[in-house]
Each structure stands twice: as C-alpha cells, then as structure tokens.
Design an enzyme around this catalytic site. Structure first.
Site, mmCIF file in Angstrom:
data_model
loop_
_atom_site.group_PDB
_atom_site.id
_atom_site.type_symbol
_atom_site.label_atom_id
_atom_site.label_comp_id
_atom_site.label_asym_id
_atom_site.label_seq_id
_atom_site.Cartn_x
_atom_site.Cartn_y
_atom_site.Cartn_z
ATOM 1 N N ARG A 51 36.224 22.430 18.750
ATOM 2 C CA ARG A 51 36.785 22.409 17.452
ATOM 3 C C ARG A 51 36.299 21.160 16.478
ATOM 4 O O ARG A 51 35.886 20.275 17.129
ATOM 5 C CB ARG A 51 38.418 22.142 17.507
ATOM 6 C CG ARG A 51 39.020 23.108 18.332
ATOM 7 C CD ARG A 51 40.508 22.496 18.363
ATOM 8 N NE ARG A 51 41.274 23.118 19.516
ATOM 9 C CZ ARG A 51 42.421 22.894 19.828
ATOM 10 N NH1 ARG A 51 43.185 22.229 18.905
ATOM 11 N NH2 ARG A 51 42.727 23.292 20.856
ATOM 12 N N ASP A 53 37.564 19.049 12.972
ATOM 13 C CA ASP A 53 38.995 18.860 12.140
ATOM 14 C C ASP A 53 38.488 19.450 10.745
ATOM 15 O O ASP A 53 37.401 19.494 10.181
ATOM 16 C CB ASP A 53 39.493 17.338 12.484
ATOM 17 C CG ASP A 53 40.247 17.395 13.334
ATOM 18 O OD1 ASP A 53 40.562 18.183 14.098
ATOM 19 O OD2 ASP A 53 40.573 16.363 13.679
ATOM 20 N N ARG A 198 35.482 9.124 15.056
ATOM 21 C CA ARG A 198 36.296 8.489 13.750
ATOM 22 C C ARG A 198 36.811 7.285 14.158
ATOM 23 O O ARG A 198 36.720 6.233 13.198
ATOM 24 C CB ARG A 198 36.953 9.446 13.182
ATOM 25 C CG ARG A 198 36.262 10.499 12.444
ATOM 26 C CD ARG A 198 37.070 11.502 12.087
ATOM 27 N NE ARG A 198 38.239 11.406 11.023
ATOM 28 C CZ ARG A 198 39.280 12.365 10.855
ATOM 29 N NH1 ARG A 198 39.428 13.453 11.173
ATOM 30 N NH2 ARG A 198 40.153 11.699 9.732
#
Lengths: 246, 246
Positions: A51, A53, A198
């Site tokens: 995936r 985000d 991140r």
C-alpha cells in the site's frame, strides 16, 4: 487467463491512499473500475507490491492481475490510460508467469523523499515535496543516516500501529543528494515498515537541526520505542520509486 | 504611503486566471483579500505586469501596491505567505519609488512553455506541461522559430479577441531546449499579445510534425490572419517566468 505485471505511476495528492476502502477515492479503486469496464462488467482484482498512504506518490508501483484478454503492452497502456483519470498512468504492462506475485515476489524496494528549506514555500511543490522551515545541516544528516543503514530492528522507526511482529529490515542504501537546497533522499531496502521512511526522515531532520545528536541514533534503535525517534515527515514528499524482482 | 514592488509565484491550475472577476477564484482576489486582512479591513488594490489566463502559471509575476505599513521584505513575505493559500507565494517584496508601475514600466517579459511527447502521459505533469501525442522534430521547430524572432506584426499569432490595435512586437529570443523528450521553450519579448505564446507553440508543433512547412511561416505572418496559424497550445504548459524593468 493470462497474468499481467504492470508498473503504475500516480500523483497521490488526490487519493485516500492506494488501497480500496469503503469511502474515499483510491488508486486501486480507480484501476479496478477501469479494468471492469474493459472486461464488460467482469470484476478484475489487482494486487500491488504494497500500500501507499494518503498523499504518498508512486513513480513505479507494481501490480499484477489476471485477464482473459490477450493484449500487447502498448495496447494495454492505451486502453487503460485513455479511461483512467489523469493522476494515474500505466507505464509498462507485460505478460508474466501465472505464479508471479507483485507483493510476495518483491525482493527490494526503492523510495525517494524530497524536501526543501528556505523562508519561501514553493507553490509548485506543495503536493510534491515537504517544506522545512528551520535550517538543517546536510553533512550531519548524512552521518546520522550511516547509523541506520544495514540490518536493524526498526521498531523505533515504524508507526506504533504496525501489525507486523518481525521488525528486522535491511536498509541497503540511504543516500542524500543536495540539489541547491532541495534534498533528494533515496532509500533501498528489502522491506519497509509502516511509516518507516517518513519517521527516518523526521529523525534525520532532528539530527540536521541539532535537536538530536548523531550519537543518539544507536540508542534510539536499541530502545525499540517509537516515541524515541523523530516526527513522521509529511506524506507529500514521499514516492514509491521502484520495486525490484529476481 | 509607501509603494511596494513584489514578485509572486503561483500554480495557475486552481485559478480562473490572475485578474479579479465576479465569479471564480483568482490570484488577484486572493492577494487583495490577504492585504485587506493585514490592513484591518482597508482595501489595498494591486496592479500586475499583466494578466495570466486560467491554468497559466507564474514563476515571477510582478505587482505593485501602496501601503501605510513600513515593513521589510522578509516581514512582508512572512506576513503574506502565512495568510495566503499554498498555491500562491510571495518571493520578493521591496520598497519602490512612488511612481513605479508594474505594467507600464515593464520593458521585457520572459515566458516559458513546457511540453513532452511519448505514448505515456505523466500524472505528475498534468497541470505543469502539455502532453503531445504525435511525434515532433525539434530541429525543424528550431528552424521555424527563427522566422518568428525579431520585430513583426503578430496579428496571425494572437487571439481574434485581442483588443490592442498595434500588434507589432519584438521577440528577442525564442529558444528551444530538449531535455530528453521534454521541451523547454523560452520566449523573451518587449510585449506579448493575447494567447501569443500558446499560438506560436501550436504553430511550431505543426511545423515539427510536418503539418506545416518552415517556408510557410513568413506567409502566415504576412497574412495577418489568426486562422492561418496553428492551434492555441494548452494553458498548463505556460509560465510567466520573469518581468524586466529598467
């Protein structure tokens, strides 16, 4: 049925992430809707390498799907891209072995993160790079990055919501290029935990701004505690750049 | 009152053009609204070097305004940019002579136009460069461009809606750089008529794709007839790059 492997680029700023969900516009949802149109209403599920985000981009997300249609790569690209919205684009489509799996067969992934400093924010980068207001020392960020490459338990560097038990990952490369104040960070690893890139970027910025000492990094890794690392850097700077297969 | 000169960048994709109008979001409207906030409700009008159309970008639009506030450039930038939406950004603000005029004092302008070819459209460029489906020969486009530099009556190369009677303009430079299939066209001139850059780009593409002969260009200029030139290229590739003053 033929299995196809495809590389897809998308501007994540208009999506509630890659994965289909009951509410919100998703990349998977848009692709499956177009595949359904091309198959006269038949549902064609797609499987991605992983995936991304909300707000995160892809330059080379890889997916697979099965279809009764026998089309060439260029025919697929023309058919899919003419129906897809203009923030998603198929880059390559090729026939694959019937047991090819976009997620399980991936051996490495490359992510990039773009950020820039300075007083003035750039309106053209607002969805495509993070703007950092304070000053940062790139040399210090590079030294801090050296402590994170290699094989580590990255529990401190993933979201507390991470469901995977094994948080040991190998970061083969963490390179930082400085293009006149815009930083391009490149991450290559055998796998990435939820928010891992991140959180690493947020921690490197803490080091680069003096909020954290370089020598603190090994202790943060050893603590296996998310609260020890830096903030999660914003989604808009992050790109899934490439997925590698054997 | 102090007159200020400012350089402003904006991503034009979310605006109905620069100039304020009864309906639609405009760059001028957003800037004047923020200036009004900073002046406790007092209306502060701004004057730009010229308009830009819906979807057209600016890297260096120049405006002037008068204010009773005595602020430094950095103070203005911080105050304005913190209140402005993130698709507009003030780059520079400086005190100017009381008779400085952003439009009448401009001596030259630089525009850039970005376009790219190839089968696959790039989702990251959809608002920022024009995608051209057919093939084009850059060498031919450069030769065609040579016929357009210099001083000419550009009636054939402006919108039929142009209100100005004098359509003689001097194009000092029309440069075409090829960055691996993405073209960067740079126009420097003493003034540009309505849609002039976009019609020149459309005509150069007709030459580059063989729809038009290079030797046709002088005749198109001489005809002073908009219908003789190529189509108006899309807005998203166009940037007002710089405005020059004495």
């Amino acid at each position: 049925m033929q299995r196809y492997k495809a590389a897809v680029a998308y501007d994540g700023s208009g999506f509630s992430g890659y994965q289909i969900q009951p509410r919100g516009r998703t990349v998977q949802g848009e692709i499956e809707q177009v595949l359904q149109k091309l198959h006269k209403g038949e549902v064609i599920g797609v499987t991605a390498s992983g995936r991304t985000d909300s707000g995160v981009h892809a330059r080379g997300q890889v997916i697979h799907f099965d279809s009764p249609l026998q089309l060439s790569g260029d025919q697929w690209i023309k058919a899919l891209n003419s129906l897809l919205p203009d923030d998603i684009s198929f880059l390559r489509v090729e026939a694959a072995e019937s047991d090819f799996h976009a997620r399980f067969d991936a051996t490495k992934k490359k992510y990039k993160y773009f950020l820039y400093g300075g007083l003035v924010r750039d309106p053209f980068k607002r969805h495509f790079a993070a703007h950092v207001r304070g000053a940062f020392d790139v040399k210090v960020m590079r030294e801090a990055a050296e402590h994170l490459t290699g094989t580590h338990d990255f529990t401190s560097f993933c979201s507390a919501k991470t469901e995977t038990d094994n948080r040991v990952r190998t970061l083969f490369e963490l390179d930082i290029q400085d293009h006149g104040g815009e930083l391009e960070l490149t991450f290559i690893g055998d796998g990435f935990l939820y928010n891992m890139v991140r959180i690493i970027v947020g921690t490197l910025l803490d080091a680069g701004s003096g909020k954290l000492k370089i020598s603190d990094i090994p202790g943060i890794l050893a603590a296996k505690d998310r609260t020890m690392a830096g903030k999660t850097a914003p989604a808009e700077g992050l790109y899934l750049w490439e997925v590698y297969y054997e």
